[in-house]
Design an enzyme around this catalytic site. Structure first.
Site, PDB file in Angstrom:
ATOM      1  N   ARG A  92       0.834  -1.208   0.000  1.00  0.00           N
ATOM      2  CA  ARG A  92       0.000   0.000   0.000  1.00  0.00           C
ATOM      3  C   ARG A  92       0.874   1.267   0.000  1.00  0.00           C
ATOM      4  O   ARG A  92       0.446   2.336  -0.370  1.00  0.00           O
ATOM      5  CB  ARG A  92      -0.908  -0.041   1.240  1.00  0.00           C
ATOM      6  CG  ARG A  92      -2.154   0.763   1.108  1.00  0.00           C
ATOM      7  CD  ARG A  92      -3.214   0.322   2.089  1.00  0.00           C
ATOM      8  NE  ARG A  92      -2.943   0.745   3.447  1.00  0.00           N
ATOM      9  CZ  ARG A  92      -3.793   0.563   4.463  1.00  0.00           C
ATOM     10  NH1 ARG A  92      -4.943  -0.033   4.272  1.00  0.00           N
ATOM     11  NH2 ARG A  92      -3.489   0.962   5.677  1.00  0.00           N
ATOM     12  N   GLU A 130       9.876  -6.807  12.985  1.00  0.00           N
ATOM     13  CA  GLU A 130      10.792  -7.915  13.285  1.00  0.00           C
ATOM     14  C   GLU A 130      10.037  -9.248  13.411  1.00  0.00           C
ATOM     15  O   GLU A 130      10.624 -10.314  13.301  1.00  0.00           O
ATOM     16  CB  GLU A 130      11.551  -7.639  14.579  1.00  0.00           C
ATOM     17  CG  GLU A 130      10.658  -7.536  15.797  1.00  0.00           C
ATOM     18  CD  GLU A 130      11.420  -7.330  17.095  1.00  0.00           C
ATOM     19  OE1 GLU A 130      12.427  -8.018  17.313  1.00  0.00           O
ATOM     20  OE2 GLU A 130      11.003  -6.468  17.885  1.00  0.00           O
ATOM     21  N   ALA A 174       1.646   5.457  19.518  1.00  0.00           N
ATOM     22  CA  ALA A 174       2.806   5.926  20.292  1.00  0.00           C
ATOM     23  C   ALA A 174       4.037   6.053  19.400  1.00  0.00           C
ATOM     24  O   ALA A 174       4.730   7.085  19.416  1.00  0.00           O
ATOM     25  CB  ALA A 174       3.076   4.952  21.444  1.00  0.00           C
ATOM     26  N   GLY A 210       4.048   6.234  16.112  1.00  0.00           N
ATOM     27  CA  GLY A 210       3.743   7.239  15.083  1.00  0.00           C
ATOM     28  C   GLY A 210       4.049   8.648  15.568  1.00  0.00           C
ATOM     29  O   GLY A 210       4.606   9.472  14.814  1.00  0.00           O
ATOM     30  N   CYS A 268      -6.329  -2.741  12.707  1.00  0.00           N
ATOM     31  CA  CYS A 268      -6.604  -1.378  13.171  1.00  0.00           C
ATOM     32  C   CYS A 268      -8.055  -0.983  12.931  1.00  0.00           C
ATOM     33  O   CYS A 268      -8.556  -0.069  13.553  1.00  0.00           O
ATOM     34  CB  CYS A 268      -5.677  -0.416  12.451  1.00  0.00           C
ATOM     35  SG  CYS A 268      -5.761  -0.654  10.676  1.00  0.00           S
ATOM     36  N   GLU A 316      -7.639   0.328  22.271  1.00  0.00           N
ATOM     37  CA  GLU A 316      -7.709  -0.748  21.283  1.00  0.00           C
ATOM     38  C   GLU A 316      -7.279  -2.057  21.965  1.00  0.00           C
ATOM     39  O   GLU A 316      -6.142  -2.170  22.412  1.00  0.00           O
ATOM     40  CB  GLU A 316      -6.679  -0.366  20.213  1.00  0.00           C
ATOM     41  CG  GLU A 316      -6.871  -0.898  18.864  1.00  0.00           C
ATOM     42  CD  GLU A 316      -5.752  -0.423  17.916  1.00  0.00           C
ATOM     43  OE1 GLU A 316      -4.695   0.063  18.361  1.00  0.00           O
ATOM     44  OE2 GLU A 316      -5.954  -0.553  16.712  1.00  0.00           O
TER      45      GLU A 316
HETATM   46  P1  NAP Z   1       4.324  -0.812  16.438  1.00  0.00           P
HETATM   47  O1  NAP Z   1       4.863  -1.424  17.654  1.00  0.00           O
HETATM   48  O2  NAP Z   1       4.148   0.657  16.406  1.00  0.00           O
HETATM   49  O3  NAP Z   1       5.282  -1.286  15.258  1.00  0.00           O
HETATM   50  C1  NAP Z   1       5.071  -0.877  13.932  1.00  0.00           C
HETATM   51  C2  NAP Z   1       6.416  -0.779  13.237  1.00  0.00           C
HETATM   52  O4  NAP Z   1       7.188   0.237  13.866  1.00  0.00           O
HETATM   53  C3  NAP Z   1       7.232  -2.062  13.334  1.00  0.00           C
HETATM   54  O5  NAP Z   1       7.977  -2.225  12.145  1.00  0.00           O
HETATM   55  C4  NAP Z   1       8.154  -1.764  14.492  1.00  0.00           C
HETATM   56  O6  NAP Z   1       9.347  -2.502  14.439  1.00  0.00           O
HETATM   57  C5  NAP Z   1       8.438  -0.298  14.244  1.00  0.00           C
HETATM   58  N1  NAP Z   1       8.932   0.432  15.398  1.00  0.00           N
HETATM   59  C6  NAP Z   1       8.725   0.196  16.708  1.00  0.00           C
HETATM   60  N2  NAP Z   1       9.349   1.139  17.452  1.00  0.00           N
HETATM   61  C7  NAP Z   1       9.970   1.983  16.575  1.00  0.00           C
HETATM   62  C8  NAP Z   1      10.768   3.147  16.701  1.00  0.00           C
HETATM   63  N3  NAP Z   1      11.050   3.667  17.897  1.00  0.00           N
HETATM   64  N4  NAP Z   1      11.238   3.739  15.585  1.00  0.00           N
HETATM   65  C9  NAP Z   1      10.967   3.246  14.371  1.00  0.00           C
HETATM   66  N5  NAP Z   1      10.200   2.141  14.180  1.00  0.00           N
HETATM   67  C10 NAP Z   1       9.701   1.529  15.269  1.00  0.00           C
HETATM   68  O7  NAP Z   1       2.915  -1.408  16.038  1.00  0.00           O
HETATM   69  P2  NAP Z   1       2.525  -2.930  15.886  1.00  0.00           P
HETATM   70  O8  NAP Z   1       2.311  -3.480  17.240  1.00  0.00           O
HETATM   71  O9  NAP Z   1       3.471  -3.633  14.982  1.00  0.00           O
HETATM   72  O10 NAP Z   1       1.145  -2.810  15.088  1.00  0.00           O
HETATM   73  C11 NAP Z   1      -0.081  -2.688  15.710  1.00  0.00           C
HETATM   74  C12 NAP Z   1      -0.560  -1.250  15.644  1.00  0.00           C
HETATM   75  O11 NAP Z   1      -0.607  -0.837  14.287  1.00  0.00           O
HETATM   76  C13 NAP Z   1      -1.980  -1.121  16.147  1.00  0.00           C
HETATM   77  O12 NAP Z   1      -2.102   0.026  16.945  1.00  0.00           O
HETATM   78  C14 NAP Z   1      -2.799  -0.974  14.881  1.00  0.00           C
HETATM   79  O13 NAP Z   1      -4.014  -0.297  15.067  1.00  0.00           O
HETATM   80  C15 NAP Z   1      -1.861  -0.226  14.016  1.00  0.00           C
HETATM   81  N6  NAP Z   1      -2.219  -0.409  12.603  1.00  0.00           N
HETATM   82  C16 NAP Z   1      -2.750   0.649  11.935  1.00  0.00           C
HETATM   83  C17 NAP Z   1      -3.129   0.498  10.610  1.00  0.00           C
HETATM   84  C18 NAP Z   1      -3.715   1.648   9.860  1.00  0.00           C
HETATM   85  O14 NAP Z   1      -3.758   1.567   8.632  1.00  0.00           O
HETATM   86  N7  NAP Z   1      -4.157   2.710  10.500  1.00  0.00           N
HETATM   87  C19 NAP Z   1      -2.967  -0.733   9.967  1.00  0.00           C
HETATM   88  C20 NAP Z   1      -2.418  -1.794  10.677  1.00  0.00           C
HETATM   89  C21 NAP Z   1      -2.040  -1.603  12.007  1.00  0.00           C
HETATM   90  P3  NAP Z   1       9.530  -3.916  15.196  1.00  0.00           P
HETATM   91  O15 NAP Z   1       8.238  -4.657  15.056  1.00  0.00           O
HETATM   92  O16 NAP Z   1      10.637  -4.535  14.425  1.00  0.00           O
HETATM   93  O17 NAP Z   1       9.860  -3.592  16.593  1.00  0.00           O
END
Ligand code: NAP
Length: 527
Positions: A208, A226, A279, A281, A332, A429
């Site tokens: 996307r 990861e 967080a 983001g 999400c 969530e």
């Molecule tokens: P996340 O912990 O924020 O991780 C997302 C990505 O960010 C992963 O690749 C993660 O790497 C990376 N990341 C973590 N800390 C970082 C940092 N300090 N700097 C740069 N990158 C960093 O989220 P998640 O748990 O994977 O996903 C679930 C969340 O995504 C939910 O809140 C969901 O609602 C949201 N989401 C939103 C959408 C949308 O389109 N709005 C779609 C899908 C999911 P690692 O995993 O390698 O640590």
């Protein structure tokens, strides 16, 4: 991330057998149950197709971490280690950025038709290999094979759509204010894009972003989660096979904050596009300020699903079930709060519980499975915390409410009644298979409750009244609204949130704008 924090994150990811003893003692972990399905055969199939890639991709070369460190990729259904992938950091990311930057000049100079053909070929390859990426998703993320195949189609659709859209990036000619002038607007690619993606849609969240970026001539450094790098690497392999040039698409993974910081600090990276938690983001948005990058954020939701007295009950049950339990509640746009009008509450609850009882929990490789495991132990502990909070404040568990007897990170599909706005289940969530039912009296009350959150991604309403469907859709402070439908995402419609659910839109004709800059050209002295 300090390595200690990273180690902790891995520890929770490692599943029941690997969590530290102190944590295990407090978390009622059910022992691992041996799965009957054969992950080994699936991995062999992927390997035989040449799509088991376990190195990063920089400048068209498959590379290890420079210090040789690796991280394990595990199957959340069984705890088995599927592969080791490089634990990369700032040095590898800097090289990936340099490669993307130098490739940008040649890639962006190709005609739209040439870029379109390469993207179309990539789409064709993904579709002709659909089983392998789907197996990878089921193995590393846990989603059932049927859903994984659905994600391959959905993910590939962005490549197909933006292959077509590449040819429609039109500029403008503006009527001039002086007769000897001509005023033009060009649309040009922003440059190098850093794309950071989550684990819950290991393919679609990448395509996307990468689809529109490549379509308009940007080059990309992708950092997949990861937890799910193997799907991303297989997709990148197919991109190379399709003729996307070395360096236009790079993939690094490992130490997320270090990779993120390298992307943020680079003046060559002109855009950050992120899907993930609110967080992280916010951190990326703040970190982009120093080099004033363009930013798109797809963040967390807290979707209300409003069932009015006048709803068709079968449609409402089917729609809310799909909106809630897709990917075991880990999307999400999952219905996070099911608001049910008083007159229909009992009837809806009975029919909904019956439908939830039909969901089959299991390893996603088994054909009958409709609910896979949660991504890791931390996700289960979060669900437990939310359930405990709700029951301590007066909610009643109507179905499920505990870990599944399969062990690992399996959780029973759960329905909780009488949830109110002081509970975590209402405010945050849950990201798991828990459906909170919340009674309401009037339409105004439902809209107020639905909007009573900082999130604003998806909302759903079920009603047979046409005036009400317009009125409520327009009052909801959300980027997406499903009316009598629980699955609404498609490549042709704009996807994105308002409030703290994000910035920008993905997919559709609007999604390409995120990767373009406008350039105004004033041609003078023409008279
Ligand atoms: P996340 O912990 O924020 O991780 C997302 C990505 O960010 C992963 O690749 C993660 O790497 C990376 N990341 C973590 N800390 C970082 C940092 N300090 N700097 C740069 N990158 C960093 O989220 P998640 O748990 O994977 O996903 C679930 C969340 O995504 C939910 O809140 C969901 O609602 C949201 N989401 C939103 C959408 C949308 O389109 N709005 C779609 C899908 C999911 P690692 O995993 O390698 O640590």
């Amino acid at each position: 991330m300090a390595m200690a924090t990273m180690a902790m994150r891995r520890a929770v990811a490692l599943g029941a057998r690997h969590i530290p003893a102190a944590a295990a003692a407090s978390s009622r972990v059910v022992p691992l149950r041996h799965m009957s399905t054969d992950a080994g055969a699936a991995m062999e199939k992927i390997r035989a197709a040449g799509l088991l890639r376990t190195q990063g991709l920089i400048a068209g070369k498959w590379v290890d971490a420079y210090d040789g460190k690796t991280i394990e990729v595990q199957n959340p259904a069984t705890g088995e280690v599927l592969a080791n992938v490089p634990c990369m950091g700032s040095r590898e990311t800097s090289d990936a950025i340099a490669s993307a930057h130098s490739t940008f000049y040649s890639w962006s100079k190709l005609t739209a038709s040439e870029r379109s053909k390469a993207l179309r070929k990539w789409y064709d390859l993904i579709i002709s290999h659909k089983e392998e990426p789907a197996l990878l998703m089921t193995l590393e993320q846990g989603k059932p094979m049927k859903e994984a195949l659905g994600e391959v189609n959905y993910g590939a659709s962005f490549i197909e759509y933006f292959a077509e859209e590449a040819k429609r990036i039109y500029g403008d000619i503006i009527p001039p204010t002086l007769s000897d002038r001509r005023l033009l607007v060009l649309k040009q690619p922003v440059g190098v894009v850093g794309a950071i993606t989550p684990w819950n849609f290991p393919l679609a969240m990448i395509t996307r972003k990468v689809g529109p970026a490549l379509a308009c001539g940007c080059s990309v450094v992708v950092k997949p989660s990861e937890f799910t790098p193997l799907t991303a690497l297989a997709a990148a392999d197919l991109a190379l096979q399709a003729g996307i040039p070395a360096g236009a698409l790079n993939v690094v993974m490992g130490n997320a904050p270090e990779i993120g910081d390298a992307l943020l600090q680079s003046t060559q990276v002109r855009k950050i596009t992120f899907t993930g938690s609110t967080a992280v983001g916010k951190k990326l948005m703040a970190g982009s300020a120093n080099t004033v990058k363009k930013v798109s954020l797809e963040l967390g939701g807290n979707a209300p699903c409003i069932v009015f007295d006048d709803a068709d009950i079968d449609v409402a049950v089917k729609g809310s079930l799909a909106a809630k339990f897709r990917n075991s509640g880990q999307t999400c746009v999952c219905a996070n709060r099911i608001l049910v009008q008083e007159g229909i509450y009992e009837k809806f609850a009975t029919a909904f519980i019956k439908a939830v009882q039909s969901l089959k929990v299991g390893n996603g490789l088994e054909e009958s499975t409709s609910q896979g495991p949660l991504i890791n132990e931390a996700a289960v502990q979060k669900v437990e915390k939310f359930i405990n909070d709700a029951t301590s404040k007066g909610a009643n568990v109507m179905l499920g409410g505990k870990r599944h007897s399969l062990g690992m990170s399996f959780y029973e599909p759960t329905v909780v009644g009488n949830v109110s706005n002081d509970m975590l289940l209402f405010r945050e969530e849950v990201f798991g298979p828990v459906a909170p039912l919340i009674p309401f009296k009037t339409e105004e009350e439902a809209v107020h409750m639905a909007n009573d959150t900082n999130a604003g991604l998806a909302a759903y309403i079920f009603t047979k009244s046409i005036p009400r469907s317009w009125r409520v859709s327009e009052s909801l402070e959300y980027g997406l609204v499903g009316v009598n439908e629980g699955i609404i995402s498609t490549e042709v419609a704009p996807f994105g949130g308002v409030k703290q659910s994000g910035l920008g839109r993905e997919g559709s004709k609007y999604g390409i704008d995120e990767y373009l800059e406008l350039k105004y050209i004033c041609m003078g002295n023409l008279g």
